[in-house]
Design an enzyme around this catalytic site. Structure first.
Site, PDB file in Angstrom:
ATOM      1  N   ASP A 481      15.413  38.885  19.822  1.00  0.00           N
ATOM      2  CA  ASP A 481      15.824  37.483  19.820  1.00  0.00           C
ATOM      3  C   ASP A 481      17.296  37.375  20.202  1.00  0.00           C
ATOM      4  OD1 ASP A 481      15.643  34.764  19.477  1.00  0.00           O
ATOM      5  OD2 ASP A 481      15.641  34.812  17.292  1.00  0.00           O
ATOM      6  N   GLU A 484      19.978  36.122  25.257  1.00  0.00           N
ATOM      7  CA  GLU A 484      20.442  35.562  26.531  1.00  0.00           C
ATOM      8  C   GLU A 484      21.711  36.256  27.056  1.00  0.00           C
ATOM      9  OE1 GLU A 484      17.648  33.425  24.564  1.00  0.00           O
ATOM     10  OE2 GLU A 484      19.674  33.655  23.774  1.00  0.00           O
ATOM     11  N   ASP A 647      12.329  28.384  20.387  1.00  0.00           N
ATOM     12  CA  ASP A 647      12.486  27.523  19.214  1.00  0.00           C
ATOM     13  C   ASP A 647      12.018  26.110  19.520  1.00  0.00           C
ATOM     14  OD1 ASP A 647      13.550  29.704  17.960  1.00  0.00           O
ATOM     15  OD2 ASP A 647      15.626  29.117  18.266  1.00  0.00           O
TER      16      ASP A 647
END
Length: 969
Positions: A481, A484, A647
Site C-alpha cells: 500500500d 505511489e 480507497d
C-alpha cells in the site's frame, strides 16, 4: 489507505508554505523558458498554464521529414523544425529523429526523439521495465497494417489493410516537441468509443469531453481525476452498418477494434475531445505503439496488447476465495473473534488480512509485541493452517527513518540495512530523501536498485521471525500500500529532522461521517449494533504527530539548465491543489541509485515494488506463486501481482464505478482485481452491503475492507447481508473450477476474465456503453442492483433471437426481445445471474474454503443453445506451483445428444463426477449411458426442459476426468 480529509486541513497550510518558500528560492535562479519570461507571483509559485488555460501552441508549425529511408523493417528520418521556435511550454528541439519499426504483423512502433538523445528515453532502460514488447519478432512479411506519411509538414497515419480503417491519424495536426512539453494529436472518428487510459473513476466508455491525467496520486476515488496507477493504453471499438435483419427489421452491424499505447512513465495529459485525441507529455520522448486489432472480437485486440506488456501471473487457487479485512482491529484476539463469527454464521472465508494495526508503531516489518504477541500469532496461524485458511499482512512503501540518537531505534533493521546497502531514494545532493508517512519521518526504497531484491527478501524474512515463526512463512501473500509512493509532506521534509523521531503516528484520524445514498434509518437496531461493534476498534494516540513538527522548508530542487522538475511550465491536470505534482507524494526530484530522477519514471514506483516483492517471495518460497496485492500499478504490473481499486467510499455510486474499474483492469492485463466490498470510507448500511457482497462474489478478487472508526461491516453484522453473502458465495464456490479456468486463460494468452458486454457481443452498438452489467468469462451475465430501495432491476440480454439465456436459479429460459431491457425481480438477498446458452460450466460442490471445495465431487452444468449444442473447458493444476509438473485441460462438447469430455495432460484429479444438469433439452431421453454403462438415475422436467443426471460417482470413481468419456442420451 488515506489520510482523512479533516486531518489534512491541520497541516496543509504549513506544507503549502513550505512549497512557496522552496519554489520561490528556485525560481529566482530560473526565470526564462526559451525567450519568454515567466511571471513569478509574490508567493514564489510560478504562473503555469494547464489544459484549462488558453492554448499556447497555436503558432507551432511542426516539423519536416528529411533524409528519409524506407526499408522492409520500417522508416527512419530526421525531423527538422519548421519556422521559428514556438516556445509553447518550453524550448523547441530543432532536430528530431524518427524511427518507425514494423515490430509484429499486428504492431507498429513509432519512435520520435531529439536527435542528440538529450531527453530521457524510457525504452532504452530495460533494467526498469522489461516486457515482451522489447523483443519483437520483426515478422513483417504479412503486415496487417500500413504506415503512411507526408514529409512537409511531417504527419503520419496507420491503417488496417483488411478494411482500410484509419487507426491513428495526425494529418492536419502539428507535432510539438520541447524539453518539457511534447504534443501529439490524432484525429478521431465521430462519436468514438474509447476504453482504458486507466486509472480513473469513470464510466466504462470514456466519451469525448474528458482529460485523463497520468500522475500517480494518493487520493480516494476522485471522479475523472488521476489516481494510483498509470496505464496509457486505449482500445477503440468501431461499428459499421452492413445490412438489415429481415426478421427483426433491424440494422445489422460489423465491428472492429484496435489499440494504442503511449509508452511513458512521465507525467501526461490525454485530451479526449469531439474530433481529436491529444497527448501532452511533460518529458521523455514519443514511443507510440499502434495495434491493428481485430475485425472479429475486441478480445483479440486486448490479447495483442497484454501479450506485448507481459501476460498476467497465474495466482494460487486459494486467492479466488473470500477475503476479510479492516483497519482498526485492536489486537489479534479481535481477528480470532471475527474468524469465529464467520464460522458461527456459516459464511465461507478464505483469508484474513491485517492493516497497519499489527505493526509496532506502524513501522514496516515489525509486529506489535503486546497486541499481536508471538504466542497469540502462533496460535492464530496454527488455527488457520489446520483449517486451510490464509493470512496476508499490509506492507507500506515507506521505511521508518531510525533516529541515530535514540537507542530504542538501534534494532530497526529495515532502515539501517537500507542505509548500509545504499537502498533508499536520494535528494539531488546525494542525501537520503526523507518524507513522512504513518510511522513518522520515512525513507523510501529505490526499487530500481540491483541490490534491492536481497534487501527486501531479508526484510520479509525478518517479518516472519517477528511473527514468531522461526523463519517459516506464516503469511500467504503481502499487501503493498501507499506505493505511489505517498508522503504526507512536501519534499524531503525530514532530511535534517530525523533526530526528532520517533515522531508518533497520527493522532487526528477521525470517523468518516458519511452514509450511502438513500440510507434508510428505520432499521436502527442492526445499525446500532454495527456501530457499537466499531467502537471497540482502537487507534494508537500520542501527544505529538509528525505533522506537528514538519519543517517549514524543503530541500532545494535539483535542476537541469532550463529544466524545472517540481513546477514544469505546463501544468498537467494533477488532482492535487494548484496541479502541484510534488504534493502528497515523493517529489519528482528524488533520484534513484544511478541518478535517474523520479520525474522521468514517476508512474512506475508501485510496479517496481510489485516486481521486487515477486522476486523476493520466490526466493523465500521457491516455486510457490507469490500473491502481491498492490495499490499503485503500471503497464505490466499484472505479470507480478494483483490490484484492488483503492480507497473507495461506502456509496452506491462507488459500487457502480467498480464495475468499470474491474473491466478496464482486465483489459490492462491485471485480471485479479476487485473493489473494497461494502466500501472503505464512510459507514456502509445493510442494503448497500447486501447488494455489494452479492456483486463482489462475481469479481475476481473478493474482499470486504473497512476503515478505522467506521461501523463494522463484516457480512454477519446484518442478517440480510449474511444471507445474501451465503447465497452468492454458494454460487462462487460452486464455480471455482470455472473461475480457475478463466483466470488460467487470462494468464495463458491475456483473454480478459471479466468483460464488458460489448467485448463478448461486438456487433451490437447499443452495448458500447453498457456498464451496469458484466460478463464473467464467456458464459455468465451478472445484473446487480446498483441503487437503493428497489426490488427490481433492468438488464439487457445480448444476442439475436438465436441466443438463449437461462436463469441461474430456476434454470428456465429468460423471455426477452432483441435489443430490449428485461425487468428482473431482485429482492434484497438476491442477485440476478444468467447462463449463456451454448456453455458447459465445470463446477464442484462448495464448502467453506477453497481447499475443502476442491476435495468434493464435480458437477457439470450444460446450457444448450438453439441448435442443441454446447462447449466448455476446464483447466486444473496443483493450484500452487510456478513451474508445473503436471496440468489438466478438459474439453467439453455437447452435440446430437452426446456430451463428451476429452482430457489432456497428466495432472490427476481423484474426485469423481457426481451430477450433470442439461438445460434446454426439449424431450426426456429414454435411456442414458456413460461410456456404454447404463445410468439409471435421472429426472426430466417438462416445465423447465431440464434434465438432471445423478449417481455418476461409481462410474467415475477413478476420477471425473481420468479418461475420455461420452455421456449418451
Amino acid at each position: 489507505m488515506m489520510i482523512s480529509t479533516a486531518y489534512q486541513s491541520l497541516f496543509l497550510t504549513a506544507l503549502f508554505s513550505a512549497i512557496s518558500i522552496a519554489v520561490g528560492n528556485v525560481y529566482q535562479t530560473l526565470n526564462v523558458i526559451g525567450d519568454r519570461n515567466v511571471t513569478i507571483p509574490t508567493n514564489g509559485i510560478p504562473q503555469r498554464l494547464s489544459v484549462y488555460d488558453p492554448y499556447r501552441g497555436v503558432n507551432c508549425q511542426g516539423y519536416q521529414a528529411v533524409n528519409i529511408s524506407e526499408s522492409q523493417n520500417g522508416v527512419t528520418a530526421y525531423l527538422a523544425l519548421l519556422g521559428e521556435p514556438c516556445y509553447a511550454y518550453g524550448t523547441d528541439y530543432p532536430l528530431l529523429f524518427l524511427n518507425v519499426t514494423y515490430e509484429e504483423a499486428d504492431r507498429v512502433h513509432i519512435s520520435i526523439k531529439d536527435a542528440n538523445n538529450t531527453q530521457f528515453q524510457f525504452t532504452s532502460r530495460k533494467d526498469l521495465w522489461d516486457a515482451p514488447l522489447y523483443s519483437p519478432s520483426y515478422n513483417n512479411t504479412n503486415l496487417l497494417y500500413n504506415f503512411s506519411y507526408n514529409a512537409n509538414p511531417f504527419e503520419f497515419w496507420v491503417t488496417r489493410k483488411s478494411d482500410g480503417e484509419v487507426l491513428f491519424d495526425t494529418r492536419g495536426q502539428k507535432l510539438v516537441f520541447e524539453d518539457q512539453y511534447i504534443e501529439l494529436t490524432t484525429n478521431m472518428v465521430e462519436n468514438y468509443n474509447l476504453y482504458g487510459l486507466a486509472e480513473t473513476i469513470h464510466g466504462l466508455r470514456l466519451g469525448n469531453n474528458l482529460t485523463r491525467t497520468f500522475w500517480a496520486n494518493d487520493e480516494p476515488s476522485p471522479v475523472d481525476q488521476n489516481m494510483y496507477g498509470s496505464h496509457p493504453y486505449y482500445l477503440e471499438q468501431r461499428y459499421k452498418a452492413d445490412g438489415i435483419n429481415s426478421t427483426l427489421n433491424e440494422t445489422t452491424y460489423t465491428s472492429s477494434s484496435h489499440g494504442v499505447l503511449m509508452l511513458t512513465a512521465n507525467g501526461m495529459d490525454v485530451l479526449l475531445r469531439q474530433d481529436y485525441l491529444q497527448y501532452r507529455m511533460i518529458g521523455g520522448v514519443i514511443d507510440l505503439f499502434v495495434y491493428s486489432g481485430s475485425t472479429e472480437s475486441p478480445k483479440e485486440t486486448v490479447k495483442q496488447f497484454v501479450q506485448s506488456i507481459g501476460k498476467p501471473a497465474m495466482h494460487q487457487y486459494w486467492t479466488l476465495g473470500y477475503h476479510s479485512c479492516r483497519w482498526g482491529y485492536t489486537n489479534i484476539t479481535e481477528i480470532m473473534d471475527v474468524r469465529q463469527n464467520y464460522i458461527d454464521a456459516d459464511i465461507p472465508v478464505e483469508t484474513f488480512w491485517s492493516d497497519i494495526d499489527y505493526m509496532e508503531k506502524y513501522r514496516d516489518f515489525t509486529v506489535d509485541p503486546v497486541s499481536y504477541s508471538k504466542s497469540d500469532m502462533q496460535t492464530f496461524f496454527s488455527d488457520l493452517v489446520s483449517n486451510h485458511q490464509h493470512y496476508v499482512p499490509i506492507i507500506d512503501a515507506a521505511i521508518y527513518a531510525a533516529n541515530p540518537y535514540n537507542h530504542t531505534d538501534d534494532s530497526y533493521y529495515p532502515y539501517y540495512a537500507g542505509v548500509e546497502k545504499d537502498i533508499f531514494l536520494k535528494n539531488p545532493n546525494g542525501s537520503i530523501y526523507i518524507g513522512a508517512v504513518w510511522p513518522g519521518f520515512t525513507a523510501f526504497p529505490d526499487f530500481t536498485n540491483p541490490d534491492v531484491v536481497d534487501y527486501w527478501k531479508d526484510c520479509l524474512i525478518n517479518l516472519t521471525y517477528a511473527f514468531g515463526s522461526n523463519g517459516t512463512v506464516p503469511f500467504s501473500g503481502i499487501w503493498t500500500d501507499m506505493n505511489e509512493p505517498s508522503s504526507f509532506c512536501v519534499g524531503s521534509c525530514g532530511s535534517a529532522m530525523i533526530d526528532l523521531n520517533p515522531a508518533e503516528p497520527l493522532t487526528g484520524i477521525s470517523k468518516q461521517y458519511s452514509i450511502p445514498e438513500g440510507f434508510n434509518v428505520s432499521n436502527v437496531t442492526e445499525y446500532s449494533s454495527a456501530y457499537s461493534a466499531s467502537l471497540s476498534n482502537y487507534y494508537a494516540t500520542a501527544t505529538s504527530s509528525v505533522f506537528q513538527i514538519v519543517s517549514p522548508t524543503a530541500t532545494p530542487l535539483g535542476l537541469k539548465p532550463d529544466y524545472n522538475i517540481d513546477w514544469p511550465p505546463y501544468a498537467i491536470n494533477n488532482e492535487q491543489g494548484n496541479h502541484d505534482i510534488a504534493n502528497h507524494i515523493v517529489s519528482p526530484n528524488a533520484t534513484t541509485h544511478d541518478g535517474t530522477q523520479r520525474y522521468d519514471i514517476f508512474n512506475m514506483y508501485g510496479y517496481g515494488e510489485t516486481k521486487v516483492s515477486y522476486a523476493a517471495l520466490t526466493q523465500i518460497s521457491p516455486n510457490e506463486r507469490p500473491f502481491i496485492l498492490s495499490r499503485s500499478t503500471f503497464l505490466g504490473s499484472g505479470v507480478y501481482g494483483a490490484h484492488w481499486l483503492g480507497d473507495n467510499h461506502s456509496l452506491w455510486s462507488n459500487m457502480f464505478f467498480s464495475i468499470s474499474g474491474m473491466i478496464v483492469f482486465n483489459m490492462m492485463g491485471i485480471p485479479m482485481v476487485g473493489a473494497d466490498v461494502c466500501g472503505f470510507l464512510g459507514d456502509s448500511d445493510e442494503e448497500l452491503c447486501s447488494r455489494w457482497m452479492a456483486m463482489g462474489a462475481f469479481s475476481p478478487f473478493y474482499r470486504n475492507h473497512n476503515n478505522i472508526y467506521q461501523i463494522s461491516q463484516e457480512p454477519y453484522t446484518w442478517s440480510s447481508v449474511a444471507e445474501a453473502s451465503r447465497r452468492a458465495m454458494y454460487i462462487r464456490y460452486s464455480l471455482l473450477p470455472y473461475w480457475y479456468t478463466i483466470m488460467a486463460k487470462a494468464s495463458q494468452d491475456g483473454t480478459p476474465a471479466l468483460r464488458a458486454l460489448f467485448v463478448e457481443f461486438p456487433n451490437d452498438p447499443t452495448l458500447a456503453d453498457v456498464d451496469r452489467q458484466f460478463m464473467v468469462g464467456d458464459s455468465l451475465l451478472v445484473t446487480p442492483v446498483l441503487e437503493p430501495n428497489v426490488e427490481y432491476v433492468q438488464g439487457v440480454f445480448p444476442g439475436d433471437n438465436s441466443t438463449v439465456w437461462y436463469d441461474w436459479y430456476n434454470h428456465t429460459e429468460i423471455v426477452r426481445q432483441y435489443n430490449e431491457n428485461v425487468t428482473l425481480y431482485a429482492p434484497l438477498e438476491h442477485i440476478n445471474v444468467a447462463i449463456r446458452g451454448g456453455s458447459v460450466l465445470p463446477m464442484q460442490q462448495p464448502s467453506l474454503t477453497t481447499y475443502e471445495s476442491r476435495q468434493n465431487p464435480f458437477n457439470l452444468l450444460v446450457a444448450l443453445d438453439r441448435d442443441g449444442s454446447a462447449t466448455g473447458e476446464l483447466y486444473l493444476d496443483d493450484g500452487v506451483s510456478i513451474e508445473l509438473n503436471a496440468t489438466l485441460s478438459v474439453s467439453f462438447t455437447f452435440s446430437d445428444g452426446v456430451l463428451s469430455a476429452v482430457p489432456t495432460g497428466s495432472y490427476e484429479v481423484s474426485q469423481p463426477l457426481a451430477n450433470v444438469t442439461i438445460l434446454g433439452l426439449t424431450e426426456s431421453p429414454s435411456s442414458i449411458t456413460l461410456n456404454g454403462q447404463n445410468v439409471s438415475s435421472f429426472q426430466y422436467s417438462n416445465d423447465t426442459e431440464e434434465l438432471l443426471i445423478t449417481g455418476l460417482q461409481n462410474i467415475t470413481s477413478s476420477g471425473a476426468f481420468a479418461n475420455s468419456w461420452n455421456l449418451t442420451l
